[in-house]
Design a protein around this motif. Structure first.
Motif, PDB file in Angstrom:
ATOM      1  N   VAL A  57      18.243  23.457 -11.428  1.00 30.78           N
ATOM      2  CA  VAL A  57      17.751  24.794 -11.111  1.00 30.78           C
ATOM      3  C   VAL A  57      18.818  25.806 -11.523  1.00 30.78           C
ATOM      4  O   VAL A  57      19.993  25.472 -11.653  1.00 30.78           O
ATOM      5  CB  VAL A  57      17.450  24.955  -9.599  1.00 30.78           C
ATOM      6  CG1 VAL A  57      16.307  24.042  -9.186  1.00 30.78           C
ATOM      7  CG2 VAL A  57      18.688  24.671  -8.762  1.00 30.78           C
ATOM      8  N   TYR A  58      18.379  27.031 -11.721  1.00 24.04           N
ATOM      9  CA  TYR A  58      19.318  28.100 -12.030  1.00 24.04           C
ATOM     10  C   TYR A  58      19.823  28.678 -10.724  1.00 24.04           C
ATOM     11  O   TYR A  58      19.036  29.099  -9.878  1.00 24.04           O
ATOM     12  CB  TYR A  58      18.634  29.192 -12.858  1.00 24.04           C
ATOM     13  CG  TYR A  58      19.577  30.318 -13.207  1.00 24.04           C
ATOM     14  CD1 TYR A  58      20.492  30.181 -14.238  1.00 24.04           C
ATOM     15  CD2 TYR A  58      19.568  31.509 -12.486  1.00 24.04           C
ATOM     16  CE1 TYR A  58      21.384  31.201 -14.546  1.00 24.04           C
ATOM     17  CE2 TYR A  58      20.453  32.536 -12.795  1.00 24.04           C
ATOM     18  CZ  TYR A  58      21.356  32.371 -13.826  1.00 24.04           C
ATOM     19  OH  TYR A  58      22.234  33.377 -14.131  1.00 24.04           O
ATOM     20  N   SER A  59      21.124  28.674 -10.548  1.00 25.82           N
ATOM     21  CA  SER A  59      21.707  29.232  -9.331  1.00 25.82           C
ATOM     22  C   SER A  59      22.101  30.682  -9.564  1.00 25.82           C
ATOM     23  O   SER A  59      22.941  30.974 -10.415  1.00 25.82           O
ATOM     24  CB  SER A  59      22.938  28.414  -8.923  1.00 25.82           C
ATOM     25  OG  SER A  59      23.731  29.180  -8.030  1.00 25.82           O
ATOM     26  N   GLU A  60      21.491  31.599  -8.812  1.00 19.88           N
ATOM     27  CA  GLU A  60      21.814  33.016  -9.000  1.00 19.88           C
ATOM     28  C   GLU A  60      23.237  33.305  -8.541  1.00 19.88           C
ATOM     29  O   GLU A  60      23.870  34.240  -9.015  1.00 19.88           O
ATOM     30  CB  GLU A  60      20.825  33.889  -8.234  1.00 19.88           C
ATOM     31  CG  GLU A  60      19.415  33.702  -8.747  1.00 19.88           C
ATOM     32  CD  GLU A  60      18.455  34.797  -8.349  1.00 19.88           C
ATOM     33  OE1 GLU A  60      18.771  35.565  -7.425  1.00 19.88           O
ATOM     34  OE2 GLU A  60      17.389  34.884  -8.980  1.00 19.88           O
ATOM     35  N   ARG A  61      23.743  32.509  -7.628  1.00 24.68           N
ATOM     36  CA  ARG A  61      25.085  32.758  -7.131  1.00 24.68           C
ATOM     37  C   ARG A  61      26.135  32.384  -8.178  1.00 24.68           C
ATOM     38  O   ARG A  61      27.048  33.134  -8.457  1.00 24.68           O
ATOM     39  CB  ARG A  61      25.322  31.982  -5.824  1.00 24.68           C
ATOM     40  CG  ARG A  61      26.348  32.646  -4.944  1.00 24.68           C
ATOM     41  CD  ARG A  61      26.273  32.185  -3.510  1.00 24.68           C
ATOM     42  NE  ARG A  61      25.087  32.696  -2.828  1.00 24.68           N
ATOM     43  CZ  ARG A  61      25.027  32.892  -1.518  1.00 24.68           C
ATOM     44  NH1 ARG A  61      26.054  32.607  -0.752  1.00 24.68           N
ATOM     45  NH2 ARG A  61      23.933  33.347  -0.951  1.00 24.68           N
ATOM     46  N   SER A  62      25.968  31.208  -8.793  1.00 27.05           N
ATOM     47  CA  SER A  62      26.983  30.758  -9.740  1.00 27.05           C
ATOM     48  C   SER A  62      26.657  31.152 -11.182  1.00 27.05           C
ATOM     49  O   SER A  62      27.518  31.118 -12.048  1.00 27.05           O
ATOM     50  CB  SER A  62      27.117  29.233  -9.659  1.00 27.05           C
ATOM     51  OG  SER A  62      25.964  28.620 -10.205  1.00 27.05           O
ATOM     52  N   ARG A  67      22.095  21.741 -26.005  1.00 26.74           N
ATOM     53  CA  ARG A  67      23.294  21.070 -26.480  1.00 26.74           C
ATOM     54  C   ARG A  67      24.398  21.085 -25.419  1.00 26.74           C
ATOM     55  O   ARG A  67      25.020  20.074 -25.130  1.00 26.74           O
ATOM     56  CB  ARG A  67      23.788  21.724 -27.777  1.00 26.74           C
ATOM     57  CG  ARG A  67      24.553  20.767 -28.651  1.00 26.74           C
ATOM     58  CD  ARG A  67      24.655  21.251 -30.066  1.00 26.74           C
ATOM     59  NE  ARG A  67      23.377  21.129 -30.786  1.00 26.74           N
ATOM     60  CZ  ARG A  67      23.280  20.942 -32.097  1.00 26.74           C
ATOM     61  NH1 ARG A  67      24.379  20.857 -32.834  1.00 26.74           N
ATOM     62  NH2 ARG A  67      22.121  20.843 -32.686  1.00 26.74           N
ATOM     63  N   SER A  68      24.611  22.260 -24.808  1.00 30.74           N
ATOM     64  CA  SER A  68      25.707  22.361 -23.840  1.00 30.74           C
ATOM     65  C   SER A  68      25.242  22.098 -22.408  1.00 30.74           C
ATOM     66  O   SER A  68      26.063  21.867 -21.525  1.00 30.74           O
ATOM     67  CB  SER A  68      26.333  23.751 -23.905  1.00 30.74           C
ATOM     68  OG  SER A  68      25.427  24.709 -23.396  1.00 30.74           O
ATOM     69  N   GLY A  69      23.937  22.184 -22.173  1.00 31.21           N
ATOM     70  CA  GLY A  69      23.459  22.019 -20.807  1.00 31.21           C
ATOM     71  C   GLY A  69      23.800  23.202 -19.915  1.00 31.21           C
ATOM     72  O   GLY A  69      23.768  23.099 -18.696  1.00 31.21           O
ATOM     73  N   SER A  70      24.109  24.348 -20.519  1.00 29.00           N
ATOM     74  CA  SER A  70      24.427  25.535 -19.718  1.00 29.00           C
ATOM     75  C   SER A  70      23.612  26.728 -20.204  1.00 29.00           C
ATOM     76  O   SER A  70      22.979  26.669 -21.257  1.00 29.00           O
ATOM     77  CB  SER A  70      25.922  25.830 -19.811  1.00 29.00           C
ATOM     78  OG  SER A  70      26.274  26.095 -21.147  1.00 29.00           O
ATOM     79  N   VAL A  71      23.625  27.798 -19.405  1.00 30.65           N
ATOM     80  CA  VAL A  71      22.915  29.016 -19.813  1.00 30.65           C
ATOM     81  C   VAL A  71      23.904  29.945 -20.494  1.00 30.65           C
ATOM     82  O   VAL A  71      25.019  30.140 -20.029  1.00 30.65           O
ATOM     83  CB  VAL A  71      22.240  29.735 -18.619  1.00 30.65           C
ATOM     84  CG1 VAL A  71      21.054  28.940 -18.139  1.00 30.65           C
ATOM     85  CG2 VAL A  71      23.216  29.978 -17.497  1.00 30.65           C
ATOM     86  N   GLU A  72      23.487  30.507 -21.603  1.00 33.60           N
ATOM     87  CA  GLU A  72      24.399  31.296 -22.428  1.00 33.60           C
ATOM     88  C   GLU A  72      23.674  32.492 -23.042  1.00 33.60           C
ATOM     89  O   GLU A  72      22.458  32.493 -23.169  1.00 33.60           O
ATOM     90  CB  GLU A  72      24.937  30.415 -23.567  1.00 33.60           C
ATOM     91  CG  GLU A  72      25.689  29.180 -23.091  1.00 33.60           C
ATOM     92  CD  GLU A  72      26.010  28.214 -24.222  1.00 33.60           C
ATOM     93  OE1 GLU A  72      25.945  28.625 -25.396  1.00 33.60           O
ATOM     94  OE2 GLU A  72      26.300  27.043 -23.909  1.00 33.60           O
ATOM     95  N   ASN A  73      24.461  33.490 -23.424  1.00 34.99           N
ATOM     96  CA  ASN A  73      23.914  34.595 -24.204  1.00 34.99           C
ATOM     97  C   ASN A  73      24.015  34.222 -25.671  1.00 34.99           C
ATOM     98  O   ASN A  73      25.070  34.352 -26.285  1.00 34.99           O
ATOM     99  CB  ASN A  73      24.690  35.890 -23.915  1.00 34.99           C
ATOM    100  CG  ASN A  73      24.298  36.504 -22.573  1.00 34.99           C
ATOM    101  OD1 ASN A  73      25.038  36.449 -21.593  1.00 34.99           O
ATOM    102  ND2 ASN A  73      23.113  37.056 -22.518  1.00 34.99           N
TER     103      ASN A  73
END
Lengths: 177, 177, 177, 177
Positions: free
Chosen positions: B16-21, A20-26
């Protein structure tokens, strides 16, 4: 059968991709799904999902809660593994070390640079290592990650290299950067 | 041997998942790595990494560039697959449909809700489907995803359901939402 | 919602590694676990686990059972996908083609060179392709694998190359090898 | 930087599925591909691909070769990990223990019940554990698998349970089964 307390606090290791948000979250704890990929025939894992936070957002109250949870568990002593965001893992570990005395078993903090289940993740490696290290290390507070076990008061995160390294000390001075 | 043009424009499928950001980003193209997981003994894939953008950030100039690239490729006609962010995939597809006439092969747009290589990703499924659909569908502009092939002028994204659905039409009115 | 019959007969695609014997065997059906990895929001899959055999061990009675099962399903017509060992997949397909007339939908046979879930497996690719091909192909009996759709009477397995190829015909002679 | 010798001898952990024979075999070493999935920033791994055998087919000469290789490596002492078939891993380990004296580092034997890269494999877990155990355990010969570290003279394989267990001893008698 070895008993072991696992306390999950969130961090990158438990992040998920939100469509939904297109981001990684807890969002929800997913660590149990990954434990099921491991063969642990002699381990009795008692898991506590304490919180699910990016460790940059953990407050002192949160850290106190981690400490109280560990204290509570250690009334019936066994090794402890704590999954935690890497950014403030050392702070939480140092609090545990200062506050807990007479440890009979190791307390191991671990986490990941890339979330469990994402390509190239180090999460399952670090979990695997921590569950073994908790059986092999002497009592004390440790950080276990990337094939290394560090005493908590001798380690810092190197953000550039995406790893943890020995903290340099000169003449008793703690050159923490 | 079937020739096929693959034009990569970015979107979630390539994030991709950026480890830095600690965030997911369109950095480098990774689609080739996933093609190598497929067996394509009769396919000659000619890949163009055109851009690597979240499709919400694509401008009209970007879309024109996609169109010009397709036009260029079709001088030597063959099926085309375009990987694209899902948010404006339909806009790009409609531009292609309006602008290109006399197609001899299908043009297939596809993408993903979760990046390739992340747990639960639909990326490899959609790539697999699109590469086959490009061989089986009649000429025209199509959106292929999640076991469905939609004519581009009859489809919209349903963000809530994280899927594409038939666009409803009443009395010739295009109820695009 | 598209209805689709899936008939599982075994073959390499469903083989599992047995820790007791140290060999790969057709023990239990595992195909459902892999379908759950696919997003099929518009597909109503009706699965029949008919048998679980290496196709070199399939008898004529087994093939008749496949035929009868398909006949039974087609009383309520919908596309059919049959998972099958690759060694005698063409024989079963030819029997279906000879025996069934007036097909309204395609019947797609598929399988794998390496079992589902083993490194380098082509199983999920072939399942993904077959489920889409069953929606796109015209009525008839087809073999779908490795990004190709073959009419059943024009295909043979090339064991050396671990793929299927067009059967060569010269002057009407069927050079089946 | 920690140096570590890795000696690969084959066993289930390195088996591959052969599309030609339809069976699992010890063909080429594949362990290096899996090491690349681990983050080992402080480990200098020196790998020797000694042989690639099912351990039921290892002869006494093969076991002597393992011993001689370890002896050769230990001229420049560092921890050793040996990947080995599980069926005769204990025999090889006992030979090492009888033959080597004055060890300065641990020698860790490990393997897998299901080959690396097959669904449900324990191979990467066991490799991960062994590489860490080789840094944490005291000198001696050990078997590390499934979150456990066993002294080599106190362990046996339980084929029914597909795991290793403590060897029972009664009144000093070694009830080896």
């Amino acid at each position: 059968m070895q008993r072991l307390y696992l306390i999950a606090t969130g961090g990158t290791i438990e992040k998920v991709y939100s469509e939904r948000s297109g981001s990684v979250e807890n969002l929800d704890s997913k660590i149990d799904r990954y434990f099921r990929m491991l063969r642990l025939p002699d381990l009795q894992l008692e898991t506590t999902h304490l919180m699910n936070k990016d460790s940059l957002e953990m407050t002192e109250a949160d850290r106190q809660q981690v400490l109280e949870t560990v204290r509570e568990k250690l009334k019936d002593p066994a090794p402890v593994v704590i999954t935690h965001g890497t950014d403030t893992m050392v702070e939480t570990g140092l609090l545990l070390q200062r506050s807990l005395t007479g440890l009979k078993y190791p307390i191991v903090l671990t986490g990941a640079m890339t979330p469990l289940g994402f390509e190239g993740s180090d999460g399952l490696q670090n979990l695997t290592e921590s569950l073994l290290a908790a059986r092999l290390l002497p009592p004390g507070v440790w950080l276990v990650i990337h094939n290394q076990a560090f005493p908590i008061d001798g380690v810092r995160k190197d953000r550039e290299l995406a790893r943890f390294v020995q903290r340099k000390t000169t003449q008793g001075t703690d050159e923490r950067r």
